[in-house]
Motif scaffolding. Structure first.
Motif, PDB file in Angstrom:
ATOM      1  N   ALA A 130     -26.732  28.585 -40.350  1.00 53.60           N
ATOM      2  CA  ALA A 130     -28.113  29.075 -40.425  1.00 53.60           C
ATOM      3  C   ALA A 130     -28.203  30.565 -40.121  1.00 53.60           C
ATOM      4  CB  ALA A 130     -28.997  28.296 -39.453  1.00 53.60           C
ATOM      5  N   LYS A 131     -27.403  31.032 -39.172  1.00 53.43           N
ATOM      6  CA  LYS A 131     -27.577  32.401 -38.675  1.00 53.43           C
ATOM      7  C   LYS A 131     -26.746  33.449 -39.434  1.00 53.43           C
ATOM      8  CE  LYS A 131     -28.500  30.711 -33.995  1.00 53.43           C
ATOM      9  NZ  LYS A 131     -29.942  30.521 -34.091  1.00 53.43           N
ATOM     10  N   THR A 132     -25.721  33.039 -40.149  1.00 54.33           N
ATOM     11  CA  THR A 132     -24.885  34.056 -40.802  1.00 54.33           C
ATOM     12  C   THR A 132     -25.691  34.848 -41.831  1.00 54.33           C
ATOM     13  OG1 THR A 132     -22.916  32.723 -40.421  1.00 54.33           O
ATOM     14  CG2 THR A 132     -22.733  34.441 -42.066  1.00 54.33           C
ATOM     15  N   ALA A 133     -26.441  34.143 -42.673  1.00 53.82           N
ATOM     16  CA  ALA A 133     -27.254  34.854 -43.667  1.00 53.82           C
ATOM     17  C   ALA A 133     -28.301  35.731 -42.967  1.00 53.82           C
ATOM     18  CB  ALA A 133     -27.928  33.851 -44.601  1.00 53.82           C
ATOM     19  N   THR A 134     -28.876  35.204 -41.885  1.00 53.38           N
ATOM     20  CA  THR A 134     -29.849  35.988 -41.104  1.00 53.38           C
ATOM     21  C   THR A 134     -29.235  37.304 -40.638  1.00 53.38           C
ATOM     22  OG1 THR A 134     -31.041  34.041 -40.335  1.00 53.38           O
ATOM     23  CG2 THR A 134     -31.134  35.988 -38.910  1.00 53.38           C
ATOM     24  N   LEU A 135     -28.008  37.236 -40.123  1.00 53.50           N
ATOM     25  CA  LEU A 135     -27.357  38.436 -39.580  1.00 53.50           C
ATOM     26  C   LEU A 135     -27.110  39.475 -40.672  1.00 53.50           C
ATOM     27  CD1 LEU A 135     -24.785  36.719 -37.178  1.00 53.50           C
ATOM     28  CD2 LEU A 135     -26.864  37.975 -36.527  1.00 53.50           C
ATOM     29  N   VAL A 136     -26.762  38.991 -41.864  1.00 51.95           N
ATOM     30  CA  VAL A 136     -26.528  39.933 -42.975  1.00 51.95           C
ATOM     31  C   VAL A 136     -27.830  40.672 -43.293  1.00 51.95           C
ATOM     32  CG1 VAL A 136     -25.844  40.138 -45.397  1.00 51.95           C
ATOM     33  CG2 VAL A 136     -24.692  38.464 -43.936  1.00 51.95           C
ATOM     34  N   ALA A 137     -28.928  39.916 -43.376  1.00 54.07           N
ATOM     35  CA  ALA A 137     -30.223  40.532 -43.685  1.00 54.07           C
ATOM     36  C   ALA A 137     -30.639  41.509 -42.583  1.00 54.07           C
ATOM     37  CB  ALA A 137     -31.283  39.449 -43.861  1.00 54.07           C
ATOM     38  N   LEU A 138     -30.449  41.108 -41.328  1.00 51.05           N
ATOM     39  CA  LEU A 138     -30.850  41.966 -40.207  1.00 51.05           C
ATOM     40  C   LEU A 138     -30.057  43.271 -40.224  1.00 51.05           C
ATOM     41  CD1 LEU A 138     -31.110  39.374 -37.271  1.00 51.05           C
ATOM     42  CD2 LEU A 138     -33.017  40.574 -38.390  1.00 51.05           C
ATOM     43  N   PHE A 139     -28.740  43.161 -40.438  1.00 53.79           N
ATOM     44  CA  PHE A 139     -27.941  44.378 -40.416  1.00 53.79           C
ATOM     45  C   PHE A 139     -28.324  45.300 -41.567  1.00 53.79           C
ATOM     46  CE2 PHE A 139     -24.268  46.920 -41.760  1.00 53.79           C
ATOM     47  CZ  PHE A 139     -24.209  47.756 -40.653  1.00 53.79           C
TER      48      PHE A 139
END
Ligand code: ACO
Length: 399
Positions: free
Chosen positions: A128-137
């Protein structure tokens, strides 16, 4: 058992798996017995992930419950936002992702609980969080404010939302979802093997996932889709395709997006993506780009001996134009591969632990033996510590 030399381990079976099956000669990829083409056409990333983790397709109720579990995990701990901001804007997104996946472990109270139940919960968090981290960065490096996750969206939809701050159209969401399905697992590829090596030491899921991201980063593994897009942009125009490819072939250079170590037939992941990529390109005004890829395929496959050599377009050839059409920066392409493969990595880790054996191959020692230790005061700069021929050979290899 006598040791055999198998550098690259291309002739070694190092694990049993029920996640995916590859027949490279026939161009077959199955996840848990389901042909990849039928999954790409009919399934979703959420359903495919559940399939990989549970060994069967979910019922409607099971899938609905899993989607909710994933959606609850899209958001990251507020302190992770500080970690994202602290990474230099100039960092490559895959390097940032490696750091951020590792950092996630600090904020997971179950990080060191290696029970199966906790590992499954951590797998859900990691996916769940890997895609989130890409977007955040990506937003942080562009100086943009963060977009809060939306727990009503699919993982693909939420990623596009968090990346752009705009609601993705259904076709954009579906396009990304198809790419996520296609990349979710692929046998004992290098990053999956790396994850299994790490977890086989009874390390933790975050360490294994971090290892895997670092391994995927390499251009021999996850980086080819970006290179495909760079090639297309370099060509720039349909009218220049023939001359560009002819020149590359004449210089015996490789055409990015063609060939695969395992597949010597058409990459089964490219079959559906090829038709899908056309639709996405048309929807987003990128049809000329798609036409260039079709022309490149025509030229390459018309080369003498190319089919005999087993050179066909691979999944990266068409995922590149799809990601580009979705508006992703080129250096995010491999991150999307990671966001998808996280489901395979974590599934393999749980599978490894279920019948664990420390993965520890041997090295063929090629250095000297039996040297006499010389006190440091007796060693002279510029001279090796022994006149033994084997040391000289080893030193010349190292030089
Ligand atoms: N373009 C033109 N010719 C090629 C290509 C290519 N992309 N790939 C291989 N060949 C040729 C080689 O020149 C060689 O020809 P020769 O026998 O006349 O010397 C023959 O095919 C076999 O090449 P190998 O290097 O032995 O094949 P290998 O299986 O080791 O290579 C690889 C696989 C690394 C993927 C290679 O095809 C390549 O470099 N492709 C371009 C990069 C790429 O698209 N990578 C993505 C892979 S898909 C993925 O990772 C998800």
């Amino acid at each position: 058992m006598p040791l055999i030399v198998d550098k690259g381990l291309g002739n070694t079976i190092a694990a049993d798996t029920t996640l995916s099956f590859i027949d490279g000669a026939k161009g077959v990829l199955e996840y848990v017995g389901y042909d990849i083409d039928s999954l790409a056409r009919n399934s979703t990333f959420e359903e495919t992930t559940w399939l990989l983790w549970n060994g069967r397709l979910p019922t409607a109720r099971e899938l609905a419950a899993f989607k909710v579990e994933l959606q609850r995990e899209y958001a990251v701990d507020a302190r992770m936002l500080d970690v994202v901001r602290s990474i230099p804007r100039t960092a490559a997104p895959m390097d940032a992702l490696r750091t951020l996946v590792s950092a996630l472990g600090h904020f997971d109270l179950e990080a060191d609980d290696s029970s199966v139940a906790a590992n499954k919960r951590k797998s859900t968090r990691l996916v769940a969080k890997t895609a989130t981290l890409v977007a955040l960065f990506d937003r942080a490096r562009k100086g943009k404010s963060f977009v809060a996750s939306d727990a009503t969206l699919s993982l693909a939809g939420n990623f596009l939302w968090m990346l752009t701050g705009a609601r993705p159209t259904a076709s954009m969401e579906r396009a990304l979802d198809v790419c996520l399905v296609l990349h979710a697992d692929h046998g004992l590829n290098a990053s999956t093997f790396a994850a299994r090596v790490t977890i086989s030491t009874q390390s933790d899921m975050y360490s294994a996932a971090t290892t895997a991201v670092g391994t995927l980063k390499g251009p021999l593994h996850g980086g080819a889709n970006q290179e495909v897009m760079e090639m297309l942009l370099e060509i720039g125009d349909f009218a220049k395709v023939d001359a560009y490819i002819a020149d590359k072939l004449a210089r015996k250079e490789r055409i990015m997006g063609f060939g695969h170590r395992v597949y010597k037939a058409y990459d089964p992941r490219a079959t559906y993506l090829k038709t899908f990529a056309k639709q996405v390109a048309a929807d987003t005004g990128n049809l000329p780009l798609y036409e260039m890829t079709r022309r490149i395929e025509e030229i390459v496959l018309a080369q003498p001996n190319i089919i005999e050599k087993g050179i066909f377009p691979n999944v990266d050839f068409y995922s590149a134009t799809t990601y580009y059409s979705l508006g992703l920066d080129l250096d995010l392409f491999t991150c999307m591969f990671a966001a998808s493969r996280m489901s395979g990595w974590t599934g393999h880790c749980i599978e490894q632990l279920a019948a664990n054996k420390l993965i520890r191959p041997h090295a063929d020692y090629t250095g000297p033996h039996g040297l006499t230790y010389q006190p440091i005061g007796q060693r002279i700069d510029g001279e090796t510590s022994s006149s033994s021929p084997s040391v000289k050979t080893a030193m010349s290899v190292l030089a």
